[in-house]
Design an enzyme around this catalytic site. Structure first.
Site, mmCIF file in Angstrom:
data_model
loop_
_atom_site.group_PDB
_atom_site.id
_atom_site.type_symbol
_atom_site.label_atom_id
_atom_site.label_comp_id
_atom_site.label_asym_id
_atom_site.label_seq_id
_atom_site.Cartn_x
_atom_site.Cartn_y
_atom_site.Cartn_z
ATOM 1 C CG ASN A 1 -1.703 1.246 1.408
ATOM 2 O OD1 ASN A 1 -1.802 2.047 0.484
ATOM 3 N ND2 ASN A 1 -2.283 1.433 2.590
ATOM 4 C CD1 TRP A 2 3.392 0.956 -2.850
ATOM 5 C CD2 TRP A 2 3.413 2.092 -4.787
ATOM 6 N NE1 TRP A 2 4.056 0.198 -3.777
ATOM 7 C CE2 TRP A 2 4.081 0.864 -4.976
ATOM 8 C CE3 TRP A 2 3.294 2.965 -5.869
ATOM 9 C CZ2 TRP A 2 4.642 0.485 -6.204
ATOM 10 C CZ3 TRP A 2 3.846 2.597 -7.086
ATOM 11 C CH2 TRP A 2 4.524 1.367 -7.240
ATOM 12 C CE LYS A 3 -0.115 3.377 4.701
ATOM 13 N NZ LYS A 3 -0.097 3.501 6.138
ATOM 14 C CG HIS B 1 -5.894 1.970 4.938
ATOM 15 N ND1 HIS B 1 -5.474 2.956 5.801
ATOM 16 C CD2 HIS B 1 -4.884 1.078 4.854
ATOM 17 C CE1 HIS B 1 -4.234 2.663 6.204
ATOM 18 N NE2 HIS B 1 -3.864 1.531 5.644
ATOM 19 C CD GLU C 1 -2.994 5.611 6.562
ATOM 20 O OE1 GLU C 1 -2.951 5.652 5.331
ATOM 21 O OE2 GLU C 1 -2.076 5.128 7.266
ATOM 22 C CD GLU D 1 -3.565 -2.458 7.171
ATOM 23 O OE1 GLU D 1 -2.509 -2.761 6.644
ATOM 24 O OE2 GLU D 1 -4.142 -1.373 6.986
ATOM 25 N N GLY E 1 2.310 2.340 10.668
ATOM 26 C CA GLY E 1 3.268 3.429 10.502
ATOM 27 C C GLY E 1 3.961 3.842 11.784
ATOM 28 C CB SER F 1 5.007 -1.774 11.963
ATOM 29 O OG SER F 1 4.595 -0.439 12.204
ATOM 30 N N GLY G 1 2.808 -1.180 4.311
ATOM 31 C CA GLY G 1 2.834 0.241 3.961
ATOM 32 C C GLY G 1 4.263 0.705 3.739
ATOM 33 N N GLY G 2 4.867 1.253 4.776
ATOM 34 C CA GLY G 2 6.196 1.871 4.681
ATOM 35 C C GLY G 2 7.235 1.005 3.984
HETATM 36 P P1 PGA Z 1 2.698 0.296 7.643
HETATM 37 O O1 PGA Z 1 1.265 0.526 6.954
HETATM 38 O O2 PGA Z 1 3.258 -0.998 7.099
HETATM 39 O O3 PGA Z 1 3.507 1.496 7.239
HETATM 40 O O4 PGA Z 1 2.473 0.220 9.121
HETATM 41 C C1 PGA Z 1 0.390 -0.546 6.730
HETATM 42 C C2 PGA Z 1 -0.890 -0.031 6.090
HETATM 43 O O5 PGA Z 1 -1.334 1.071 6.425
HETATM 44 O O6 PGA Z 1 -1.477 -0.717 5.219
#
Ligand code: PGA
Length: 239
Positions: free
Chosen positions: A6-8, A92, A94, A162, A168, A198, A219-220
């Site tokens: 997930n590149w956001k 998600h 967010e 999640e 993050g 994470s 994500g990251g």
């Molecule tokens: P993260 O994000 O790996 O940076 O914690 C995961 C996500 O939001 O899908």
């Protein structure tokens, strides 16, 4: 096993295309794991092209339920399909926390996307205060039930657990915490379930090795070819 990146809101078209070309080369010959990347909308076309005839799937990060209409800022399932996009994330945390997404809109998005022929990764997970209040099970159950009631089991549906406090932050759920939540989710809806929060190259094996963990939403660590590819390689090794 599915590893999805997930590149956001990172990587415009040029950077996304270069990344996709490099990732494609790096993962050639890696088998036994499904891989997807989820670029922002404006980079989808470039990444679909760069990954044409590769095994790596391209997903969007969100999708609306209507076919078209007066929904400023939204994108329909048909628009994604026309680009060659294979699926979408929905719900998600967010989106839920920052943009008013609810259990109901998440379920609507999931149902419409699946009906249109997209694959879906639908996210659930508790906040830190919900976990501290002992509400984790009730929250993930409620969120999963909303999706189940709208969709039922569907071949194209994957869930992602999640925990919001782990996204993050560098704080990861322990493998036991992930397994507990995944078992709860599976008791409501028996589809593949990814862990997210994470996930890194050095904790992927332990997390993905849990019996009810069917992959990861990253994500990251998905923003760098080296770390994302090594998570994919780890998943391939243990699957
Ligand atoms: P993260 O994000 O790996 O940076 O914690 C995961 C996500 O939001 O899908």
């Amino acid at each position: 096993m599915l590893i999805a990146g997930n590149w956001k809101m990172f990587k415009g078209p040029a950077e996304a295309e270069a990344f996709a070309v490099e990732l494609r080369g790096r993962l050639e010959g890696v088998s036994g794991v499904d891989v997807a990347v989820c670029p922002p909308y404006t980079s989808l076309a470039a990444v679909v092209q760069a990954l044409d005839r590769s095994e790596i799937a391209v997903y969007a990060q969100n999708v609306h339920w209507a076919g078209d209409g007066a929904y400023t800022g939204e994108v329909s399932p048909a628009m994604l399909l026309e680009l060659g996009v294979a699926g979408s994330i929905v719900g998600h945390s967010e989106r839920r926390q920052l943009f008013g997404e609810t259990d109901e809109t998440t379920a609507q998005r999931a149902a419409a996307a699946l009906a249109a022929g997209l694959r879906v990764i639908a996210c659930v997970g508790e906040t830190e205060s919900e976990r501290e209040a002992g509400e984790t099970e009730a929250v993930v159950r409620r969120q999963t039930e909303a999706i189940r009631d709208a969709v039922g089991t569907h071949d194209g549906l994957t869930l992602a657990y999640e925990p919001v406090w782990a996204i993050g932050t560098g704080k990861t759920a322990t493998p036991a915490m992930a397994q507990d939540a995944h078992a709860t989710i599976r008791s409501v809806l028996d589809v593949p379930i990814l862990y997210g929060g994470s996930v890194k190259a050095d904790n992927a094996a332990e997390l993905c090795g849990q019996p009810d963990v069917d992959g990861a939403l990253v994500g990251g660590a998905s923003l760098f070819v080296d770390s994302f590819a090594s998570i994919c390689e780890t998943a391939a090794r243990i699957s």
